[in-house]
Enzyme design. Structure first.
Site, PDB file in Angstrom:
ATOM      1  N   LYS A  83       7.521 -11.400 -11.551  1.00  0.00           N
ATOM      2  CA  LYS A  83       7.104 -10.259 -12.360  1.00  0.00           C
ATOM      3  C   LYS A  83       6.230 -10.812 -13.470  1.00  0.00           C
ATOM      4  CE  LYS A  83       8.251  -5.744 -12.945  1.00  0.00           C
ATOM      5  NZ  LYS A  83       8.674  -4.722 -12.003  1.00  0.00           N
ATOM      6  N   GLY A 183      15.153  14.239 -13.131  1.00  0.00           N
ATOM      7  CA  GLY A 183      13.781  13.735 -13.202  1.00  0.00           C
ATOM      8  C   GLY A 183      12.978  14.181 -11.998  1.00  0.00           C
ATOM      9  N   LYS A 186       7.226  11.754  -9.924  1.00  0.00           N
ATOM     10  CA  LYS A 186       6.614  11.461  -8.616  1.00  0.00           C
ATOM     11  C   LYS A 186       7.687  11.292  -7.544  1.00  0.00           C
ATOM     12  CE  LYS A 186       4.227   7.949 -10.312  1.00  0.00           C
ATOM     13  NZ  LYS A 186       4.439   8.115 -11.779  1.00  0.00           N
ATOM     14  N   VAL A 187       8.699  10.469  -7.841  1.00  0.00           N
ATOM     15  CA  VAL A 187       9.737  10.216  -6.831  1.00  0.00           C
ATOM     16  C   VAL A 187      10.641  11.438  -6.670  1.00  0.00           C
ATOM     17  CG1 VAL A 187      11.651   8.731  -6.154  1.00  0.00           C
ATOM     18  CG2 VAL A 187       9.718   7.739  -7.366  1.00  0.00           C
ATOM     19  N   GLY A 188      11.077  12.008  -7.790  1.00  0.00           N
ATOM     20  CA  GLY A 188      12.003  13.146  -7.744  1.00  0.00           C
ATOM     21  C   GLY A 188      11.450  14.309  -6.931  1.00  0.00           C
TER      22      GLY A 188
END
Ligand SMILES: NC(=O)c1ccc[n+]([C@@H]2O[C@H](COP(=O)([O-])OP(=O)(O)OC[C@H]3O[C@@H](n4cnc5c(N)ncnc54)[C@H](O)[C@@H]3O)[C@@H](O)[C@H]2O)c1
Length: 360
Positions: A83, A183, A186-188
């Site tokens: 990372k 939430g 985007k994912v939710g």
């Protein structure tokens, strides 16, 4: 904070390499952390964040790079964990020169580290970084990239949730289950679509009125509640944290009515010991870094030349991995989060040691 392995280091090995990068003209101050290359080149995103101090930036990159080694190992990727952090306010200092300077440092590692997007960096930034290095993923579709990684992140979360449902109720189907999504980003949003298609009842919340409007327009059957506290206290079977980290804490876990937790947010456990609290309450927690690996699977596929169907197949296997972890947890009498760490460490050790076989 020491970089080298010490007696109190929680990992089996400690970090392989930590690189400090500076370009004064462009104001670049970056740290690249490579935790492990046992399984292949380290892959993990670049976080661009105004840390309070260099120590805070270093602590974050050490923590995040270690996490990526475990995530990539359990995602079945031939990739290690790394990372990077860029220390600064992206709104103030992000520029073409800074990103390209950073790209040259990534290139200088000769492929030991591949970067990608994270908080504060976007697909367009990866395209700029790619002008200086080959070792970058998360690029735009026009540049051969995988595009928005939330697509397969949501697919993978859905698979992990199905495996958890099977473990608890004997069937992976979510038909008739009440799933609380915290939430609707985007994912939710993608996850809500999969849940609705599977016949689940979705209850959701978000702090952004635009997200609530999206739900009213696209899924009028989704029940909306005021906030996360109301969602946690609601009569739900599954809780899917898809907003920020720390969703499982000393306040939320005692109030939680769900039997299963499976969601996309990173670092859901607020502190060590929460996994035990969940287990004591009979709540099955599908570890975050296992079920949210669809995104890294999606961008990692770029290294082979992106193929959506192949990446989706890999993300679908999150079902099998989650099932394996939940069984291991039962067999070894430990919470799933501990079982996941053990499985990741086993793969790093078992496959990583094969490099010792001389190839002639
Ligand atoms: N996008 C990916 O590929 C990916 C991959 C792995 C993990 N994750 C993690 O999943 C989570 C969601 O990612 P995303 O890409 O959908 O982000 P996002 O920013 O698109 O969505 C987050 C949503 O959460 C909402 N939110 C913020 N605070 C909230 C609160 N207190 N209560 C309710 N809602 C709140 C925001 O308004 C937003 O709609 C993040 O934790 C992210 O780190 C994402």
């Amino acid at each position: 904070m020491g970089v080298f392995v010490s007696t109190d280091d929680p990992g089996p090995a400690g970090h392989e390499q930590v690189v400090f990068c500076q370009d004064r003209q462009s104001d670049l101050k970056a740290i690249i952390g490579i935790y492990s290359t046992a399984l292949g080149p380290a892959l993990g995103g670049t976080r661009f964040y105004p840390y309070a101090s260099e120590e805070a930036a270093l602590a974050d990159v050490l923590d995040l790079s270690r996490g990526m080694a475990y995530k990539n190992a359990l995602a079945g990727l031939d990739l290690g964990g790394g990372k990077a952090v860029i220390w600064g306010d992206p709104d103030q200092v992000k520029s073409e020169a800074l990103l390209r300077a950073y790209g040259r440092f990534v290139q200088s590692l000769g492929g030991r580290y591949y970067t990608a997007c994270d908080v504060g960096t976007y697909v367009a930034d990866m395209d700029v970084i790619a002008r200086e290095t080959r070792y970058v993923t998360g690029r735009s579709v026009e540049h051969g990239g995988a595009g928005d990684s939330s697509v397969l992140t949501a697919w993978g979360v859905f698979q992990g949730m199905r495996a958890a449902a099977e473990h608890v109720w004997g069937s992976p189907s979510l038909r008739g289950r009440r799933v609380g999504v915290a939430g609707l980003g985007k994912v939710g949003r993608h996850l809500t679509g999969h849940l609705v298609d599977d016949g689940a009842e979705v209850v959701a919340t978000d702090v952004d009125p635009r997200a609530l409007e999206w739900a009213r327009t696209n899924h009028p059957a989704v029940a909306l509640v005021a906030d996360t506290a109301a969602l946690v206290a609601a009569d739900i079977d599954v809780y899917a944290p898809c907003a920020l980290g720390g969703a499982l804490n000393d306040d939320s876990v005692p109030a939680l009515r769900a039997r299963v937790v499976a969601g996309a947010a990173n670092n859901q456990l607020a502190h060590p010991g929460i996994e035990k609290l969940l287990a004591d309450r009979g709540i099955l927690y599908a570890p975050d870094y296992v079920v949210n690996a669809g995104g890294v699977i999606q961008v990692a596929d770029e290294i082979e030349g992106f193929n959506f169907d192949r990446a989706k197949l890999r993300a679908t296997r999150i079902f099998d991995t989650t099932r394996q972890i939940l069984r291991l947890a039962d067999d070894e009498g430990v919470p799933p989060a501990v079982a996941a760490d053990r499985l990741a460490e086993r793969r790093m050790a078992d496959v990583g040691r094969l490099r010792a076989i001389h190839l002639g």
